[in-house]
Write an enzyme that holds these catalytic residues in place. Structure first.
Site, PDB file in Angstrom:
ATOM      1  N   THR A  26     -25.342  17.599 194.555  1.00  0.00           N
ATOM      2  CA  THR A  26     -25.176  16.517 193.584  1.00  0.00           C
ATOM      3  C   THR A  26     -23.719  16.363 193.161  1.00  0.00           C
ATOM      4  OG1 THR A  26     -25.613  15.954 191.252  1.00  0.00           O
ATOM      5  CG2 THR A  26     -25.884  18.238 191.848  1.00  0.00           C
ATOM      6  N   TYR A  58     -27.926  22.415 185.448  1.00  0.00           N
ATOM      7  CA  TYR A  58     -28.388  21.818 186.702  1.00  0.00           C
ATOM      8  C   TYR A  58     -27.285  21.872 187.762  1.00  0.00           C
ATOM      9  CZ  TYR A  58     -29.378  18.021 189.976  1.00  0.00           C
ATOM     10  OH  TYR A  58     -29.562  17.281 191.109  1.00  0.00           O
TER      11      TYR A  58
HETATM   12  N1  UFG Z   1     -28.714   5.897 180.163  1.00  0.00           N
HETATM   13  C1  UFG Z   1     -28.911   5.144 179.036  1.00  0.00           C
HETATM   14  N2  UFG Z   1     -30.165   5.105 178.504  1.00  0.00           N
HETATM   15  C2  UFG Z   1     -31.215   5.786 179.035  1.00  0.00           C
HETATM   16  C3  UFG Z   1     -30.997   6.552 180.194  1.00  0.00           C
HETATM   17  C4  UFG Z   1     -29.732   6.593 180.742  1.00  0.00           C
HETATM   18  O1  UFG Z   1     -27.981   4.526 178.511  1.00  0.00           O
HETATM   19  O2  UFG Z   1     -32.308   5.702 178.472  1.00  0.00           O
HETATM   20  C5  UFG Z   1     -27.372   5.928 180.732  1.00  0.00           C
HETATM   21  C6  UFG Z   1     -26.785   7.330 180.798  1.00  0.00           C
HETATM   22  O3  UFG Z   1     -26.216   7.670 179.545  1.00  0.00           O
HETATM   23  C7  UFG Z   1     -25.753   7.139 181.907  1.00  0.00           C
HETATM   24  C8  UFG Z   1     -26.428   6.145 182.864  1.00  0.00           C
HETATM   25  O4  UFG Z   1     -27.423   5.496 182.081  1.00  0.00           O
HETATM   26  O5  UFG Z   1     -24.609   6.549 181.383  1.00  0.00           O
HETATM   27  C9  UFG Z   1     -27.091   6.801 184.050  1.00  0.00           C
HETATM   28  O6  UFG Z   1     -27.927   7.840 183.564  1.00  0.00           O
HETATM   29  P1  UFG Z   1     -29.080   8.507 184.454  1.00  0.00           P
HETATM   30  O7  UFG Z   1     -29.778   9.497 183.582  1.00  0.00           O
HETATM   31  O8  UFG Z   1     -29.888   7.455 185.133  1.00  0.00           O
HETATM   32  O9  UFG Z   1     -28.270   9.248 185.595  1.00  0.00           O
HETATM   33  P2  UFG Z   1     -27.112  10.313 185.455  1.00  0.00           P
HETATM   34  O10 UFG Z   1     -25.855   9.645 185.930  1.00  0.00           O
HETATM   35  O11 UFG Z   1     -27.066  10.990 184.154  1.00  0.00           O
HETATM   36  O12 UFG Z   1     -27.679  11.418 186.423  1.00  0.00           O
HETATM   37  C10 UFG Z   1     -27.509  11.395 187.792  1.00  0.00           C
HETATM   38  C11 UFG Z   1     -28.630  12.151 188.478  1.00  0.00           C
HETATM   39  C12 UFG Z   1     -28.638  13.568 188.045  1.00  0.00           C
HETATM   40  C13 UFG Z   1     -27.283  14.156 188.269  1.00  0.00           C
HETATM   41  C14 UFG Z   1     -26.227  13.322 187.584  1.00  0.00           C
HETATM   42  C15 UFG Z   1     -24.842  13.791 187.844  1.00  0.00           C
HETATM   43  O13 UFG Z   1     -29.848  11.545 188.175  1.00  0.00           O
HETATM   44  O14 UFG Z   1     -29.588  14.274 188.807  1.00  0.00           O
HETATM   45  O15 UFG Z   1     -26.290  11.994 188.059  1.00  0.00           O
HETATM   46  O16 UFG Z   1     -23.985  13.252 186.882  1.00  0.00           O
HETATM   47  F1  UFG Z   1     -27.193  15.388 187.752  1.00  0.00           F
END
Ligand code: UFG
Length: 336
Positions: A127, A151
């Protein structure tokens, strides 16, 4: 011209975590390219209904004896694709013991079982979370790896474990560092079904469908053009195809590589919401919420090494296609 990347000629491939979101898409493309995917999964987060393209073995990745028995049934399988892991970043902070056990102990048990079974190659799902905090975008594979989350730390530990197994035992490997997996298979039959769901796109779509309350956007004052975070969204069908390209690269003699699997294009959270409104024709109001701990403002890949090393470039990751396929999947009746 055929859309097929290679012909897998009826070969067997072990897909550990094949009942999960990415794993089920990997199994589908293996089958479409003429191979037979063998799913090893304990169904703790995967779904039996997502195993459709080959045999299923109900095994927990941490149980060596059960792994041995499962491997013994498929002696021709030399390439193992390892996707099984705990992935919800927030849960990892609360329950690190569970994450290290499932991810790190599990990977060690699997690699040892591979040695006993004389499997020679592993494709490991890593990741972008292994890189940690940096302003250096697009992210190159040479960026120092200082993961912030438990993670990311477990995934980095496994990367190191696999490198040591290469040096000492000759295990060949490709580590794929995925960016934001999203979208669903074009059939609408398999897609993202996490429980609990924490990812932006499925949450926003189920909000637009009226199945949950208003969307909360975590942070609207970041130093980005619209104030919301930027991510690199790569369609799950493209991620799946990266595994086919990796198998083809192994067949050409590749022995080791670490590559980013992303598009190189950054998309903001508000752009995601707007695209969902456009595709669905439904309004998607949101609430500005505080920043989520550990979120970087921008995260997107430099995708060039994947193209050079394994010949991978995305074909399905146009944002409209991502949202359309995810919308089609979530609009269908709930699955069992
Ligand atoms: N977000 C919101 N509201 C929500 C959910 C997410 O604003 O209800 C935002 C988060 O703050 C972030 C963006 O949407 O800015 C993307 O969030 P996600 O949770 O969809 O994905 P992430 O980028 O946090 O996570 C992904 C993978 C993980 C990995 C990570 C590495 O899903 O497995 O990238 O940064 F660890």
């Amino acid at each position: 011209m055929s859309n097929k990347r290679t012909n897998l000629n009826g070969r067997d491939f072990i897909v550990v975590g094949g009942a999960g979101y990415i794993g089920s898409h990997v199994c589908k493309v293996i089958s479409e390219h003429g191979g037979r995917p063998i799913t090893f999964d304990n169904l703790s987060t995967g779904h039996a209904h997502a195993v459709k393209w080959g045999p299923f073995e109900n095994v927990d990745v941490r149980h060596g004896a059960n792994l041995d028995a499962a491997f013994a049934k498929y002696p021709e399988a030399k390439i193992v694709i390892h996707l099984a892991s705990s992935i919800e970043v927030g849960i990892g902070e609360k329950h690190p013991a569970e994450f290290y056990d499932n991810n790190v102990t599990g990977a060690l048990a699997l690699l040892n079982a591979m040695r006993r079974a004389e499997a020679t190659h592993v494709v490991f799902s890593s990741t972008c979370a292994t890189y940690g905090e940096t302003e250096n975008m697009p992210l190159l594979e040479t960026e120092p790896q200082n993961p912030v989350s438990t993670y990311g730390k477990t995934k980095l530990a496994i990367e190191h474990m696999i490198q040591s197994f290469h040096t000492a035992y000759g295990l060949n490997y490709v580590t794929l560092r995925y960016f934001n997996a999203c979208g669903a298979d074009a059939s609408g039959d398999i897609g993202e079904e996490h429980d609990p769901e924490t990812h932006l796109i499925p949450l926003a779509i189920t909000s637009a469908l009226g199945q949950r309350g208003k969307m909360k956007i975590f942070g609207t004052n970041y130093d980005t053009p619209d104030g919301t975070c930027i991510r690199d969204y790569i369609h799950v069908s493209d991620i799946a195809l990266a595994h086919i390209d990796t198998i083809a690269a192994f067949d050409r003699g590749l022995d080791t590589a670490e590559v980013n699997i992303g598009t190189g294009i950054g998309v903001s959270n508000l752009e995601i919401l707007k695209t969902i409104e456009k595709i669905s024709g439904r309004p998607l109001p949101y609430i500005s919420a505080p920043r989520r701990a550990g979120d970087l403002s921008k995260l997107y890949a430099d995708p060039r090494k994947a193209k050079i090393t394994i010949g991978f470039s995305p074909k399905h990751s146009d944002l409209r296609n991502i949202i359309q396929t995810a919308w089609n999947f979530h609009s269908k009746a709930p699955r069992n």
